[in-house]
Each structure stands twice: as structure tokens, then as C-alpha cells.
Write an enzyme that holds these catalytic residues in place. Structure first.
Site, PDB file in Angstrom:
ATOM      1  CG  LEU A   1      -4.491 -13.176  10.186  1.00 21.13           C
ATOM      2  CD1 LEU A   1      -4.724 -14.262   9.394  1.00 21.13           C
ATOM      3  CD2 LEU A   1      -3.943 -12.976  12.010  1.00 21.13           C
ATOM      4  N   GLY A   2      -3.221  -9.258   8.566  1.00 21.17           N
ATOM      5  CA  GLY A   2      -2.710  -8.436   7.495  1.00 21.17           C
ATOM      6  C   GLY A   2      -3.477  -7.364   6.654  1.00 21.17           C
TER       7      GLY A   2
ATOM      8  CG  PHE B   1      -5.668  -4.397  -4.152  1.00 21.71           C
ATOM      9  CD1 PHE B   1      -6.974  -3.317  -4.935  1.00 21.71           C
ATOM     10  CD2 PHE B   1      -5.122  -4.217  -4.731  1.00 21.71           C
ATOM     11  CE1 PHE B   1      -5.930  -2.307  -5.790  1.00 21.71           C
ATOM     12  CE2 PHE B   1      -4.207  -2.642  -5.344  1.00 21.71           C
ATOM     13  CZ  PHE B   1      -5.113  -2.161  -6.647  1.00 21.71           C
ATOM     14  CB  ALA B   2      -6.310  -8.196   0.465  1.00 18.40           C
ATOM     15  CE  LYS B   3      -8.158  -2.912   6.951  1.00 19.60           C
ATOM     16  NZ  LYS B   3      -8.793  -1.880   7.084  1.00 19.60           N
ATOM     17  CB  VAL B   4      -5.757 -10.818   5.845  1.00 18.44           C
ATOM     18  CG1 VAL B   4      -6.048 -13.092   6.339  1.00 18.44           C
ATOM     19  CG2 VAL B   4      -4.775 -11.075   4.157  1.00 18.44           C
TER      20      VAL B   4
ATOM     21  N   GLY C   1      -2.538  -5.063   2.623  1.00 21.02           N
ATOM     22  CA  GLY C   1      -2.219  -4.231   1.819  1.00 21.02           C
ATOM     23  C   GLY C   1      -2.895  -3.975   1.100  1.00 21.02           C
TER      24      GLY C   1
ATOM     25  CG  ASP D   1       2.332 -10.094  -6.033  1.00 21.73           C
ATOM     26  OD1 ASP D   1       3.440  -9.429  -6.412  1.00 21.73           O
ATOM     27  OD2 ASP D   1       2.078  -9.510  -5.292  1.00 21.73           O
TER      28      ASP D   1
ATOM     29  CE  LYS E   1      -5.307 -11.608   0.186  1.00 23.97           C
ATOM     30  NZ  LYS E   1      -3.960 -11.997  -0.004  1.00 23.97           N
TER      31      LYS E   1
END
Ligand code: ADE
Length: 413
Positions: A18-19, A23-26, A21, A134, A41
Site C-alpha cells: 500500500l505504501g 523505515f516501514a512498508k505497509v 517510507g 509527525d 506495517k
């Protein structure tokens, strides 16, 4: 977990990305038992977890696990392997709020409704001393009924780590939504920093563009630090004073949530009764979801689901730790630990406001039993007690914990 197989811990099927960043993948996910859609996540532990962040992260995860709000993406559970943390989140179908801005600004009424929902979510978390730190467009999602859902509330410890690493500002994140005191690296009040970001969001919804923007990053920082921005002609006049008070570069004089919800532009459409559940300030601490922590099932699933040992202890050693969630003030827990020590003839040493060491009992083959207790405040008068085996025999530890200490802490001594 084996991402290639697409199944996480026999519980979730992992679907499309889905997305992502820094540090993370969702990913989209599906609960294999209930079929329910979730967002998963995945965070790389090694990248983000530093020893000093542990307590912070644990507290925030527990708060978010226990607290429910209609405008906050719910954290169903947290799973962990040696190297990864998996946040199992409510799946929000409608995409990002800011996708609605592709054709320019929103109508005043819809901007206000989203803003009311945003302030409701933010006020709710602030009353629990949880700050986002954030807030930015990617974290503002819409459900299938068009309601705003704020994601990553309670994961601010991770956001903070990002900043400590210097990555958010230097290469990836835009400072467009960040309060000047954060950019300056002054010590900051999380509540006031969130209010600044909400002010930027409100400006964007009503203007269709950012208040602080410049192709030169240094110039952009200057504009933010000075609170220098201009309203377009079309900007609703009644909203201007609210936005100006939120985008006050001085956090000390910046408007508070209590005053935002008193603002006449904000209140429009809410009716004059002060009992609207949308109001952040009405939700004082203590109004946990009713079944949130009282029920034993949830506590069990909490500790199993959170798998805190996997999360916070790379050795994967499970039997060395016992966790209890208690709805009691800290002083009552410390008093009980002292009384339990007396009864068990163990020496009790209070270390600081958080730690207690209990030593003694019969010497097993591994020497004296030594147990460390850590009492973490999760919410007002809700504490997580972590008992760790420091010395002595593991069997004896388990027996003392289950036969004596756990029952005594849960009830009276
Ligand atoms: N993207 C990031 N978080 C999400 C969520 N909870 N639901 C849907 N998409 C997302």
C-alpha cells in the site's frame, strides 16, 4: 515471517503493497480466520530500535492497543520476529485525504468537518499524553464513509528515532508540516507541535496550497521560523484568526486544543451543546474503551499478540519475563511488592521510581533468586509490571511468580 509465502505467523495473508517510507512498508493483509482486511506495517527493528526508545515505544504501543477513537486508525495488535515489528492496523479504504485536493481547495464546510475530526483525534490522544509529532498528509486517511482517520498515532517514538537519525529532514521528509521549535531542535512540547501541524493541514485544506513553501529549503525554514505566510483572497475570513493562532511560531503563545474547540469557526455545525463526542477536550483520561483492559481475554491476547519478548529482547527468551497489566496506582504496586517481599523473606530494593529488585529465597542450583520488576505507566493508574529473572533458577522464578507474586499483585497481599 516469510513474506515470500505471503503468510505472517499463520495468522495473516499478506497482499499488495500500500505504501512505503524510510523505515516501514505497509501491505494490505487479511486475517486468515475472520477474513477481515487489515493494513500490515512492517518495520525493520535494527533500523529504528535504540535501547533508550524501548520504554517509550512499549508505552505507546500499549496505549494505542487499548484506546479506541473513531478518527484514529486502530492498532489491532503488534507481532514481532527477531528482526521485524509488524503493526496490524485497521484497514482504511478511502485513500489519503490529500488526494481530495488534486482539484484545489476544499469547500469550507468539508474542510471544517475534516478539521473537527482531526482535532477530535489529536485532543483525544493528547489527553492521554500521546503525541503524534509527525502529522502530515500521508498520515491522514479517509474511510469508505469519508471519515478522517489519523494513522501512526502512538508511534511517535519511531518518528522521533527518524529525527534523531537525521534522516527525516536531511533527505526524505519535507519540513512543510513541522513546527519551528522541532526544526530548531529546541526542547518541545508535543501537544503544541501537533497543533502547528494541524494548522498547516487546515491552511492547505482551505487554500489548496502550503502556507510555507520555497524551492530553497533554508528559505523555507526561515519562513516557518518566522511564521511568515499569506492567505489567498478566497480564504474564509472567519477561519483566518484560528489559523493564525495555530501557526504562531512561539509554542508558548500558540493556541491550545481547549481554545481551538471554543473557536466560533470551529464550532460551526456542531450545535451549541458541549457534549458532542467530537470534542477532543471532552474526552478526559479514563474513558478507555470499555472492554479495553478489564477483560482477561484481551490482556492475554495483548501479551501474546504484542509478543513483547520477541519485540524487545533479541534473545527470544520468553520464560525469563512475566507481564501483568494492573489497574492500580504505582504506589499501591510498590507497597504490595514490599509486602510480598516480607512474606517471601526476600530483600526488596527500590531503585528509582520505576524499578524494584527482589532478592533471596532458597538458593537453587543457580544461586539466589533475583527478580527485577519494572513498573511502567500506561495510562493514569494503569500500569504494566514486567518481572524479569536476573539470577537464580527459572523454574523457581516461574513458580514464585504464578503461585505468589502474580496473585498477590492482582488482588490484595
Ligand atoms: N496506508 C497506510 N496505512 C494504511 C491503512 N491503515 N489502511 C490503508 N492504507 C494505508
Amino acid at each position: 515471517m516469510d513474506i515470500k509465502s505471503g503468510i505472517l505467523m499463520h495468522r495473516y495473508e499478506i497482499g499488495k503493497l500500500l505504501g512505503h517510507g524510510n523505515f516501514a512498508k505497509v501491505y494490505h493483509g487479511r486475517n486468515l480466520v475472520t477474513g477481515m482486511s487489515v493494513a500490515i506495517k512492517i518495520i525493520d527493528k535494527n533500523k529504528v530500535l535504540k535501547a533508550e526508545m524501548m520504554t517509550h515505544i512499549k508505552r505507546e504501543i500499549l496505549v494505542m492497543r487499548l484506546v479506541k477513537h473513531p478518527n484514529i486508525v486502530h492498532l489491532h495488535e503488534v507481532l514481532a520476529s527477531k528482526t521485524k515489528i509488524y503493526f496490524i492496523l485497521e484497514y482504511v479504504k478511502g485513500g489519503e485525504l490529500f488526494d481530495r485536493l488534486t482539484k484545489g481547495k476544499l469547500k469550507e464546510d468539508s474542510a471544517r468537518t475534516y478539521f473537527q475530526q482531526l482535532i477530535s483525534a489529536v485532543g483525544f490522544c493528547h489527553s492521554r499524553r500521546v503525541y503524534h509529532r509527525d502529522l502530515k498528509p500521508e498520515n491522514l486517511l479517509l474511510d469508505d464513509e469519508g471519515n478522517l482517520k489519523v494513522s501512526d498515532f502512538g508511534l511517535s517514538a519511531l518518528a522521533e528515532t527518524k529525527r534523531q537519525d537525521g534522516l527525516l529532514h536531511t533527505c526524505c521528509g519535507s519540513p512543510a508540516y513541522v513546527a519551528p521549535e522541532i526544526i530548531d531542535q529546541r526542547g518541545y512540547d508535543g501537544a503544541k507541535a501537533d497543533i502547528w501541524s494541524c494548522g498547516v493541514v487546515l491552511f492547505v485544506l482551505l487554500a489548496g496550497f502550503l502556507p510555507f513553501h520555497d524551492s530553497n529549503l533554508i528559505e523555507m525554514y526561515r519562513k516557518i521560523a518566522g511564521g511568515r505566510f499569506r492567505y489567498p483572497k478566497s480564504f474564509p475570513v472567519e477561519a483566518k484568526s484560528l489559523v493564525s493562532k495555530m501557526l504562531d511560531p512561539n509554542p508558548m503563545t500558540r493556541i491550545s486544543i481547549v481554545d481551538i474547540v471554543e473557536n466560533p469557526w470551529f464550532r460551526t455545525g456542531l450545535g451549541c451543546e458541549r457534549s458532542e463526542p467530537v470534542m477532543g477536550e471532552r474526552m478526559v483520561s479514563g474513558d478507555l474503551e470499555e472492554t479495553g483492559y478489564c477483560n482477561a481475554f484481551d490482556i492475554i491476547s495483548l501479551s501474546r499478540g504484542l509478543n513483547l519478548s520477541g519485540l524487545f529482547n533479541d534473545s527470544g527468551e520468553d520464560e525469563k519475563e512475566v507481564r501483568l497489566l494492573l489497574k492500580q496506582p504505582a504506589c499501591a504496586i510498590f507497597t504490595k511488592l514490599e509486602e510480598i517481599g516480607k512474606i517471601l523473606k526476600m530483600k526488596v530494593v527500590k531503585n528509582n521510581g520505576v524499578l524494584v529488585k527482589m532478592e533471596g529465597l532458597t538458593s537453587g542450583k543457580n544461586g539466589d533468586l533475583v527478580i527485577d520488576f519494572e513498573v511502567l505507566e500506561i495510562l493514569h493508574d494503569v500500569h504494566l509490571v514486567e518481572a524479569g529473572l536476573v539470577g537464580g533458577d527459572r523454574l523457581e522464578f516461574r513458580e514464585v511468580m504464578s503461585e505468589h507474586i502474580r496473585p498477590a499483585l492482582k488482588s490484595g497481599v
